[in-house]
Scaffold this motif. Sequence first.
Motif, mmCIF file in Angstrom:
data_model
loop_
_atom_site.group_PDB
_atom_site.id
_atom_site.type_symbol
_atom_site.label_atom_id
_atom_site.label_comp_id
_atom_site.label_asym_id
_atom_site.label_seq_id
_atom_site.Cartn_x
_atom_site.Cartn_y
_atom_site.Cartn_z
ATOM 1 N N THR A 7 -0.308 -49.967 31.076
ATOM 2 C CA THR A 7 -1.211 -48.826 31.172
ATOM 3 C C THR A 7 -0.644 -47.893 32.237
ATOM 4 N N LEU A 8 -0.966 -46.616 32.129
ATOM 5 C CA LEU A 8 -0.364 -45.617 33.010
ATOM 6 C C LEU A 8 -1.429 -44.805 33.725
ATOM 7 N N PHE A 9 -1.143 -44.450 34.965
ATOM 8 C CA PHE A 9 -1.845 -43.375 35.640
ATOM 9 C C PHE A 9 -0.845 -42.256 35.858
ATOM 10 N N VAL A 10 -1.178 -41.084 35.360
ATOM 11 C CA VAL A 10 -0.294 -39.923 35.434
ATOM 12 C C VAL A 10 -0.998 -38.817 36.217
ATOM 13 N N SER A 11 -0.319 -38.278 37.218
ATOM 14 C CA SER A 11 -0.827 -37.103 37.922
ATOM 15 C C SER A 11 -0.372 -35.859 37.165
ATOM 16 N N HIS A 12 -1.344 -35.101 36.646
ATOM 17 C CA HIS A 12 -0.963 -33.935 35.833
ATOM 18 C C HIS A 12 -0.918 -32.638 36.642
ATOM 19 N N GLY A 13 -1.348 -32.685 37.906
ATOM 20 C CA GLY A 13 -1.183 -31.523 38.770
ATOM 21 C C GLY A 13 -1.852 -30.275 38.235
ATOM 22 N N ALA B 280 -3.409 -57.358 37.906
ATOM 23 C CA ALA B 280 -2.439 -56.366 37.433
ATOM 24 C C ALA B 280 -1.401 -56.057 38.501
ATOM 25 N N ASN B 281 -0.171 -55.906 38.057
ATOM 26 C CA ASN B 281 0.923 -55.505 38.935
ATOM 27 C C ASN B 281 1.100 -53.994 38.843
ATOM 28 N N TYR C 295 1.948 -44.164 38.052
ATOM 29 C CA TYR C 295 1.926 -45.614 38.177
ATOM 30 C C TYR C 295 1.870 -46.272 36.816
ATOM 31 N N ALA C 296 2.547 -47.398 36.699
ATOM 32 C CA ALA C 296 2.425 -48.283 35.541
ATOM 33 C C ALA C 296 1.757 -49.568 36.003
ATOM 34 N N PHE C 297 0.833 -50.062 35.198
ATOM 35 C CA PHE C 297 0.150 -51.328 35.499
ATOM 36 C C PHE C 297 0.445 -52.312 34.393
#
Length: 261
Positions: free
Chosen positions: A6-12, A239-240, A258-260
Amino acid sequence: MSTLPTLFVSHGAPTLAIADSPASRFLRQLGQTLARPKAILVASAHWESHGGPAVSMAMKPQTIHDFGGFPDALFAIQYPAPGAPGVAARAASLLSQQGLTVAQSATRGLDHGAWVPLHLMYPGADIPVAQISIVRGASPSDHERIGRALAPLSEEGVLIIGSGSLTHNLYEFRGQPIDAAAPAWVSDFGDWMKARLDANDLQALRDYRKRAPHAERNHPTDEHLLPLYVALGAAGDGANAERLHASYEYGILAMDVYAFT
């Protein structure tokens, strides 16, 4: 089928879609490094619901230009990805099984929290996409719970993305150039988040507004950080966290990805 991260992406800022910056260059290659998903589910900071999460059932989600005062080139961008109503229905079922009240929208399109990063990651717009909202007034723990309910989707070939911004205080924008250095109140917050994510310190992360340095200055409201908790929860217990990218834009926007797993 292997489980996707799973991803967290900062879209700014929305101009990420047309800018040449370290963050935009990173996102342009990110999609090529991941196994191709059968569909994408995006939890965007720019769709807030009340009382519980909402999912979009749109067959052909429109590209929503939910901003003003930006270059015409940005408004010209369309992201005509097909919808993923089956995935949205599956998400709604998983959430309902955990006792959450879920609303369904037949028409909700893709806001810029979804289409800006996807335009960079998957420019062909050929992977079906659905959106899920964040919940106004709900806590980081609540959003972690939403993510945990969605975790089976990662095992079913769905890429779950939380799209927000690691820091997001636009009141601090003073016309800085895109490559302006980050002040300590921004970088200290990002460093704290990375240390807590690396340690899987869930208690500290859930209580970030009291524990993290300059938390309220970086997030006067927390809708842009809540998608991180959805992505974290969707990766399951233990989760890592891996920080795939870190840069700053305009000095005030930490563009961490981030990738989890």
